[in-house]
Design an enzyme around this catalytic site. Structure first.
Site, PDB file in Angstrom:
ATOM      1  N   TYR A  98      -1.803  -0.080  10.318  1.00 17.70           N
ATOM      2  CA  TYR A  98      -1.976  -0.727   9.047  1.00 17.70           C
ATOM      3  C   TYR A  98      -0.726  -0.515   8.212  1.00 17.70           C
ATOM      4  O   TYR A  98      -0.390  -1.113   7.570  1.00 17.70           O
ATOM      5  CB  TYR A  98      -3.304  -0.323   8.196  1.00 17.70           C
ATOM      6  CG  TYR A  98      -3.438  -0.643   6.661  1.00 17.70           C
ATOM      7  CD1 TYR A  98      -3.972  -1.945   6.580  1.00 17.70           C
ATOM      8  CD2 TYR A  98      -3.088   0.048   5.627  1.00 17.70           C
ATOM      9  CE1 TYR A  98      -4.148  -2.290   5.101  1.00 17.70           C
ATOM     10  CE2 TYR A  98      -3.322  -0.175   4.457  1.00 17.70           C
ATOM     11  CZ  TYR A  98      -3.721  -1.214   4.049  1.00 17.70           C
ATOM     12  OH  TYR A  98      -3.731  -1.943   2.874  1.00 17.70           O
ATOM     13  N   SER A 134       1.162  -1.232   0.097  1.00 16.60           N
ATOM     14  CA  SER A 134       0.015   0.142   0.070  1.00 16.60           C
ATOM     15  C   SER A 134       0.804   1.233   0.122  1.00 16.60           C
ATOM     16  O   SER A 134       2.176   1.274   0.773  1.00 16.60           O
ATOM     17  CB  SER A 134      -0.958   0.116   1.320  1.00 16.60           C
ATOM     18  OG  SER A 134      -1.567   1.522   1.360  1.00 16.60           O
TER      19      SER A 134
HETATM   20  N1  LIG Z   1      -8.884  -1.414  -0.918  1.00 19.94           N
HETATM   21  C1  LIG Z   1      -7.993  -0.583  -0.698  1.00 19.94           C
HETATM   22  O1  LIG Z   1      -8.323   0.676  -0.510  1.00 19.94           O
HETATM   23  C2  LIG Z   1      -6.498  -1.009  -0.663  1.00 19.94           C
HETATM   24  C3  LIG Z   1      -5.547  -0.089  -0.782  1.00 19.94           C
HETATM   25  C4  LIG Z   1      -4.137  -0.605  -0.863  1.00 19.94           C
HETATM   26  C5  LIG Z   1      -3.728  -1.534  -0.709  1.00 19.94           C
HETATM   27  N2  LIG Z   1      -4.978  -2.630  -0.436  1.00 19.94           N
HETATM   28  C6  LIG Z   1      -4.536  -4.197  -0.326  1.00 19.94           C
HETATM   29  O2  LIG Z   1      -4.906  -4.785  -1.222  1.00 19.94           O
HETATM   30  C7  LIG Z   1      -5.123  -6.393  -0.800  1.00 19.94           C
HETATM   31  C8  LIG Z   1      -6.564  -6.538  -1.186  1.00 19.94           C
HETATM   32  O3  LIG Z   1      -7.637  -5.638  -0.607  1.00 19.94           O
HETATM   33  P1  LIG Z   1      -8.873  -5.565  -1.220  1.00 19.94           P
HETATM   34  O4  LIG Z   1      -9.368  -4.071  -1.257  1.00 19.94           O
HETATM   35  O5  LIG Z   1      -9.243  -6.519  -2.183  1.00 19.94           O
HETATM   36  O6  LIG Z   1      -9.668  -6.067   0.388  1.00 19.94           O
HETATM   37  P2  LIG Z   1     -11.080  -6.838   0.528  1.00 19.94           P
HETATM   38  O7  LIG Z   1     -11.923  -6.734  -0.500  1.00 19.94           O
HETATM   39  O8  LIG Z   1     -11.463  -6.733   1.903  1.00 19.94           O
HETATM   40  O9  LIG Z   1     -10.594  -8.544   0.326  1.00 19.94           O
HETATM   41  C9  LIG Z   1      -9.681  -8.945   1.136  1.00 19.94           C
HETATM   42  C10 LIG Z   1      -9.242 -10.440   0.963  1.00 19.94           C
HETATM   43  O10 LIG Z   1      -8.408 -10.830   1.959  1.00 19.94           O
HETATM   44  C11 LIG Z   1      -8.870 -12.109   2.332  1.00 19.94           C
HETATM   45  N3  LIG Z   1      -8.180 -12.449   3.616  1.00 19.94           N
HETATM   46  C12 LIG Z   1      -8.460 -11.480   4.793  1.00 19.94           C
HETATM   47  N4  LIG Z   1      -7.776 -12.152   5.887  1.00 19.94           N
HETATM   48  C13 LIG Z   1      -7.483 -13.507   5.449  1.00 19.94           C
HETATM   49  C14 LIG Z   1      -6.832 -14.498   5.997  1.00 19.94           C
HETATM   50  N5  LIG Z   1      -6.857 -14.531   7.295  1.00 19.94           N
HETATM   51  N6  LIG Z   1      -6.759 -15.764   5.430  1.00 19.94           N
HETATM   52  C15 LIG Z   1      -7.155 -15.799   3.986  1.00 19.94           C
HETATM   53  N7  LIG Z   1      -7.597 -14.605   3.475  1.00 19.94           N
HETATM   54  C16 LIG Z   1      -7.891 -13.547   3.909  1.00 19.94           C
HETATM   55  C17 LIG Z   1     -10.209 -11.989   2.255  1.00 19.94           C
HETATM   56  O11 LIG Z   1     -10.940 -13.004   2.497  1.00 19.94           O
HETATM   57  P3  LIG Z   1     -12.535 -12.989   3.226  1.00 19.94           P
HETATM   58  O12 LIG Z   1     -13.379 -12.626   1.967  1.00 19.94           O
HETATM   59  O13 LIG Z   1     -12.417 -14.554   3.454  1.00 19.94           O
HETATM   60  O14 LIG Z   1     -12.343 -12.333   4.288  1.00 19.94           O
HETATM   61  C18 LIG Z   1     -10.440 -11.275   0.988  1.00 19.94           C
HETATM   62  O15 LIG Z   1     -10.496 -12.178  -0.008  1.00 19.94           O
HETATM   63  C19 LIG Z   1      -4.805  -6.059   0.648  1.00 19.94           C
HETATM   64  O16 LIG Z   1      -3.704  -6.616   0.928  1.00 19.94           O
HETATM   65  C20 LIG Z   1      -5.078  -4.663   1.020  1.00 19.94           C
HETATM   66  O17 LIG Z   1      -4.187  -4.296   2.163  1.00 19.94           O
HETATM   67  C21 LIG Z   1      -6.053  -2.128  -0.453  1.00 19.94           C
END
Ligand SMILES: NC(=O)c1ccc[n+]([C@@H]2O[C@H](COP(=O)([O-])OP(=O)(O)OC[C@H]3O[C@@H](n4cnc5c(N)ncnc54)[C@H](OP(=O)(O)O)[C@@H]3O)[C@@H](O)[C@H]2O)c1
Length: 273
Positions: free
Chosen positions: A155, A142
């Site tokens: 975070y 991030s």
């Molecule tokens: N969205 C943003 O603003 C943003 C910005 C920068 C970086 N990111 C990064 O991008 C990545 C994906 O984020 P996203 O926006 O797609 O978030 P999201 O829609 O909340 O998806 C998160 C994913 O991680 C999985 N997960 C969480 N804890 C887990 C665990 N203990 N074991 C296995 N799977 C787990 C979730 O599975 P479940 O569905 O089962 O919970 C889900 O598939 C993350 O690393 C996040 O930090 C996000």
């Protein structure tokens, strides 16, 4: 690496960025093991892809928690069976709010999921990856791992750790067949951001990308094998400036502090205050 030659383990496949990435990888010809915790979300994605792609052999789904030894063992076993050559550590959890309002459980979960699990999973898969003619570990970080922003202390710490891990491991493995990559998205429109985070992003004027945009960047990184990439020109410049002279940016966060203070407390990210 050509996408058609990639055999990928994708964690967090049931989430916003993961589902978009899984779709794109499969449509571009990669073989993908979709990993997620939520059976319902993962099965929904797998069913959608099965209906749209004729060659079922290119996709599998695995329910596994990356924070548990059993979950990581199941991923390693499945990766070995499928001759995986790309690990995408994408699973992550949010931790947003002033430090005093976060729960111990929430802080622990963010470090365990965003930092400890990618390190342990990479370590577990590394012997297998080192046997491949070419392999990649792509860590989804991030912008907040490079720029400390009020409201994201824990975070940001987890992602700063992931960035440090990626950089050191990349240098450690430079004379092997395994490349290590770090991608830093800015805010993305997924379920990751709750109502409070959206209100904060709106108040601070943060740009919000679509998950498909991040998915495209992930595929481009696999193709280019580049070491790191920051999404957004202003974020890229700010990250460089912050690395060179962090005190210069200290004065730029008054509106973030104000937005943090004026968030409706009843809608708190942890939901437990
Ligand atoms: N969205 C943003 O603003 C943003 C910005 C920068 C970086 N990111 C990064 O991008 C990545 C994906 O984020 P996203 O926006 O797609 O978030 P999201 O829609 O909340 O998806 C998160 C994913 O991680 C999985 N997960 C969480 N804890 C887990 C665990 N203990 N074991 C296995 N799977 C787990 C979730 O599975 P479940 O569905 O089962 O919970 C889900 O598939 C993350 O690393 C996040 O930090 C996000």
């Amino acid at each position: 690496m050509k996408i058609a030659q990639a055999s990928v383990v994708l964690t967090g496949a049931s989430g916003g960025i993961g589902a978009a990435t899984g779709r794109l990888l499969i449509f571009e010809g990669a073989r993908v093991l979709l990993v997620g915790r939520s059976k319902q979300n993962l099965l929904r994605l797998a069913a959608e892809l099965e209906a749209r792609i004729p060659n079922r052999v290119r996709m599998d789904a695995l329910i596994a928690d990356v924070t548990t030894p059993a979950g990581r063992d199941a991923i390693r076993h499945a990766a070995e069976m499928r001759n995986v050559n790309v690990l995408i550590n994408n699973a992550g959890v949010s931790s947003f709010g002033a430090l005093g309002t976060l729960t111990d459980a929430g802080i622990t979960a963010s470090v365990e999921t965003n930092l400890l699990a990618p390190m342990l999973l990479t370590s577990s898969l590394l012997p297998h990856l080192l046997k491949q003619p070419r392999a990649l570990v792509l860590n989804v970080g991030s912008t907040l791992g490079s720029i400390g922003v009020p409201g994201f202390s824990t975070y940001g710490a987890s992602k700063a750790g992931l960035r440090g891990f990626s950089e050191a491991l990349r240098r450690e493995l430079a004379d092997t067949s395994v490349g290590v990559q770090y991608l830093a998205p800015r805010a993305v429109d997924t379920g990751f951001n709750d109502a409070q985070a959206h209100a904060f992003n709106h108040a601070t004027g943060s740009h919000m990308d679509k998950p498909e945009y991040v998915a495209r960047a992930i595929l481009k990184m696999i193709e280019s094998e580049g070491a790191e990439h920051y999404l957004g020109l202003s974020e890229r410049i700010a990250a460089r400036l912050n690395a060179l002279a962090p005190r210069l940016l200290d004065g730029a966060f008054a509106k973030h502090r104000k937005a943090l203070k004026t968030l409706p407390q009843t809608l708190h990210a942890e939901g437990e205050i």
